[in-house]
Design a protein around this motif. Structure first.
Motif, short mmCIF file in Angstrom:
data_model
loop_
_atom_site.label_atom_id
_atom_site.label_comp_id
_atom_site.label_asym_id
_atom_site.label_seq_id
_atom_site.Cartn_x
_atom_site.Cartn_y
_atom_site.Cartn_z
N LYS A 2 0.83 -1.19 0.00
CA LYS A 2 0.00 0.00 0.00
C LYS A 2 0.88 1.26 0.00
O LYS A 2 2.06 1.22 0.32
CB LYS A 2 -0.92 -0.01 1.23
CG LYS A 2 -0.18 0.07 2.55
CD LYS A 2 -1.15 0.03 3.70
CE LYS A 2 -0.39 0.09 5.02
NZ LYS A 2 -1.29 0.07 6.18
N GLN A 3 0.27 2.38 -0.35
CA GLN A 3 1.00 3.64 -0.35
C GLN A 3 1.31 4.08 1.09
O GLN A 3 0.50 3.92 2.00
CB GLN A 3 0.15 4.72 -1.04
CG GLN A 3 -0.06 4.47 -2.52
CD GLN A 3 1.24 4.51 -3.29
OE1 GLN A 3 2.07 5.40 -3.09
NE2 GLN A 3 1.43 3.55 -4.18
N SER A 4 2.50 4.64 1.26
CA SER A 4 2.92 5.07 2.59
C SER A 4 2.13 6.29 3.04
O SER A 4 1.83 7.18 2.25
CB SER A 4 4.42 5.39 2.58
OG SER A 4 4.82 5.82 3.85
N ASN A 5 1.77 6.32 4.30
CA ASN A 5 1.06 7.43 4.90
C ASN A 5 1.93 7.98 6.01
O ASN A 5 2.41 7.24 6.86
CB ASN A 5 -0.28 6.93 5.47
CG ASN A 5 -1.14 8.05 6.04
OD1 ASN A 5 -0.63 8.99 6.64
ND2 ASN A 5 -2.45 7.92 5.85
N GLN A 6 2.14 9.31 6.01
CA GLN A 6 3.08 9.90 6.98
C GLN A 6 2.60 9.75 8.42
O GLN A 6 3.37 9.90 9.36
CB GLN A 6 3.27 11.38 6.66
CG GLN A 6 2.00 12.21 6.77
CD GLN A 6 2.25 13.67 6.49
OE1 GLN A 6 3.39 14.08 6.22
NE2 GLN A 6 1.21 14.49 6.54
N ASN A 7 1.31 9.42 8.62
CA ASN A 7 0.78 9.24 9.97
C ASN A 7 0.88 7.79 10.45
O ASN A 7 0.56 7.51 11.61
CB ASN A 7 -0.68 9.69 10.03
CG ASN A 7 -0.83 11.19 9.79
OD1 ASN A 7 -0.03 11.97 10.28
ND2 ASN A 7 -1.86 11.56 9.05
N GLU A 8 1.31 6.89 9.57
CA GLU A 8 1.38 5.48 9.95
C GLU A 8 2.54 5.24 10.91
O GLU A 8 3.57 5.90 10.88
CB GLU A 8 1.52 4.61 8.71
CG GLU A 8 0.21 4.54 7.91
CD GLU A 8 0.38 3.77 6.63
OE1 GLU A 8 1.51 3.73 6.09
OE2 GLU A 8 -0.61 3.21 6.15
N ILE A 9 2.34 4.24 11.78
CA ILE A 9 3.27 3.94 12.86
C ILE A 9 4.35 2.97 12.39
O ILE A 9 4.10 2.06 11.60
CB ILE A 9 2.51 3.32 14.05
CG1 ILE A 9 1.51 4.32 14.63
CG2 ILE A 9 3.46 2.82 15.13
CD1 ILE A 9 0.50 3.68 15.55
N THR A 10 5.56 3.14 12.92
CA THR A 10 6.59 2.10 12.84
C THR A 10 6.56 1.38 14.18
O THR A 10 6.92 1.95 15.21
CB THR A 10 7.98 2.70 12.60
OG1 THR A 10 7.99 3.39 11.34
CG2 THR A 10 9.04 1.61 12.57
N ALA A 11 6.08 0.14 14.18
CA ALA A 11 5.91 -0.62 15.42
C ALA A 11 7.23 -1.26 15.82
O ALA A 11 7.81 -2.04 15.06
CB ALA A 11 4.83 -1.69 15.25
N LEU A 12 7.71 -0.93 17.02
CA LEU A 12 8.94 -1.51 17.56
C LEU A 12 8.51 -2.50 18.66
O LEU A 12 8.08 -2.08 19.74
CB LEU A 12 9.84 -0.42 18.13
CG LEU A 12 10.13 0.77 17.19
CD1 LEU A 12 11.04 1.79 17.89
CD2 LEU A 12 10.76 0.29 15.89
N TYR A 13 8.62 -3.79 18.34
CA TYR A 13 8.07 -4.80 19.26
C TYR A 13 9.16 -5.47 20.09
O TYR A 13 10.16 -5.95 19.57
CB TYR A 13 7.30 -5.87 18.47
CG TYR A 13 6.72 -6.93 19.36
CD1 TYR A 13 5.64 -6.64 20.21
CD2 TYR A 13 7.25 -8.21 19.40
CE1 TYR A 13 5.12 -7.61 21.06
CE2 TYR A 13 6.73 -9.18 20.24
CZ TYR A 13 5.66 -8.87 21.07
OH TYR A 13 5.15 -9.83 21.91
N CYS A 14 8.94 -5.50 21.43
CA CYS A 14 9.87 -6.13 22.37
C CYS A 14 9.14 -7.24 23.13
O CYS A 14 7.99 -7.07 23.52
CB CYS A 14 10.40 -5.12 23.39
SG CYS A 14 11.05 -3.59 22.70
N ARG A 15 9.84 -8.34 23.35
CA ARG A 15 9.27 -9.42 24.17
C ARG A 15 10.37 -10.09 24.98
O ARG A 15 11.49 -10.26 24.52
CB ARG A 15 8.60 -10.49 23.28
CG ARG A 15 7.96 -11.61 24.09
CD ARG A 15 7.54 -12.77 23.19
NE ARG A 15 8.70 -13.41 22.56
CZ ARG A 15 9.50 -14.27 23.17
NH1 ARG A 15 9.32 -14.58 24.45
NH2 ARG A 15 10.53 -14.81 22.52
N LEU A 16 10.01 -10.46 26.23
CA LEU A 16 10.94 -11.16 27.09
C LEU A 16 10.15 -12.14 27.94
O LEU A 16 9.05 -11.84 28.39
CB LEU A 16 11.69 -10.19 28.00
CG LEU A 16 12.84 -10.78 28.84
CD1 LEU A 16 14.00 -11.17 27.94
CD2 LEU A 16 13.30 -9.78 29.89
N SER A 17 10.70 -13.34 28.15
CA SER A 17 10.05 -14.32 29.02
C SER A 17 11.10 -15.02 29.86
O SER A 17 12.30 -14.83 29.68
CB SER A 17 9.28 -15.35 28.19
OG SER A 17 10.17 -16.28 27.60
#
Length: 323
Positions: A2-17
């Protein structure tokens, strides 16, 4: 894509167990945050937002941070998802692969695993991805096997495996695995058994405790600053019938340790199932008793007969014997 939208988020995902404990600081949430933040900044990814699951296994995708990220993705808010490596996304190779190869592309989302050099915008970088996911799954299977072996050995030695000490007991500060009687709560346990001996059913016992304004086990423990697996209800004095039934059936109140009461089918299926009695391990006189064995046995007999009280509040002398 899809076309990029300047309001879209870059999700930085962290997980630890707990499974990642052996990796030390390298997989800590703060270390993951630093790596992801620096990568997003250096590669000029817009609107970075962290989604974090601290204390959640990679074997399941039922994690609050991940589920929120998926909701935002499905609502069209996310353009890119970045993790430190593939194992942070998940350790179930089948489901992890489905997310990366089907679910993310369905919503036009680019996925990057920094340390594994995976970027779905570069098809050549994903060629070894199935093998890396397979290794991540092997890791969690091996970890689970080792934990089960350790718990089996502890359980067969008579060490209590439960981390949730029964209501009526508290930790012994001088013995790591020891239990001491919590006198205040123990009086409530004794009252419950006495009421049952008098012919009261669980529903009537629960009502009596509620009317007497007795704190529920969860509310009582939380007010003492002790951790509980359940959240306190809206009314801390409202006793549930199932809570009474559970207390009346706990052999631990006679001073026994009961191990292997539940089991799970696999590392992916975390549902607790009750083990048959012949697979449980019972060790006698491991801690002070709150209820005498004779009283406990009599209560089980009464419960099996399921005496029912009439509207007058009394049980028929034939209740549980004829129909």
């Amino acid at each position: 894509m899809k076309q990029s939208n300047q309001n879209e988020i870059t999700a930085l995902y962290c997980r630890l167990s707990q499974d990642d404990g052996a990796d030390g600081e390298s997989n800590s949430i703060q270390n993951q945050r630093n790596i992801l933040e620096r990568y997003a900044r250096e590669h000029r990814f817009p609107n970075p937002r962290f989604y974090v699951d601290d204390g959640y296994s990679g074997g399941s995708f039922n994690r609050p941070g991940f589920q929120q990220m998926m909701t935002d993705m499905e609502n069209g808010k996310i353009r890119t998802i970045i993790t430190k490596d593939l194992s942070r996304l998940g350790r179930n190779q089948l489901h992890t692969g489905l997310y990366i190869e089907e679910r993310f592309p369905m919503f036009g989302v680019r996925y990057i695993a920094i340390n594994d050099n995976v970027d779905t915008d570069r098809s050549e970088s994903t060629e070894l991805m199935p093998f890396k996911n397979l290794f991540n799954e092997w890791f969690i299977r091996d970890t689970s096997r080792k934990i089960r072996a350790v718990n089996k050995a502890k359980g067969e030695r008579g060490e209590p495996l439960t981390t949730n000490i029964p209501y009526g007991y508290k930790k012994d500060p001088d013995t790591p695995k020891g239990w001491l009687v919590d006198e205040e709560a123990a009086q409530v346990v004794k009252r419950i058994f006495t009421l049952c001996m008098e012919g009261r059913g669980p529903m009537q016992i629960a009502r009596a405790l509620t009317e007497a304004r007795v704190l529920t086990p969860t509310a009582y423990k939380q007010r003492q600053g002790r951790k509980t697996p359940n959240k306190e209800g809206a009314d801390p004095y409202h006793w549930n019938t199932n809570t009474v039934v559970h207390i009346l059936g706990r052999l631990e109140y006679t001073g026994c340790t009961v191990n292997f009461k539940t089991y799970t089918n696999s590392i992916w299926d975390k549902k607790q199932r009750h083990s048959p009695e012949d697979r449980q391990a019972i060790f006698y006189n491991t801690h002070p008793a709150i209820i005498e064995a004779e009283v406990f046995d009599k209560v089980q007999e009464i419960r099996q007969q399921r005496h029912r009280r009439t509207k007058t509040g009394k049980s028929s002398i034939f209740s549980g014997l004829v129909y």
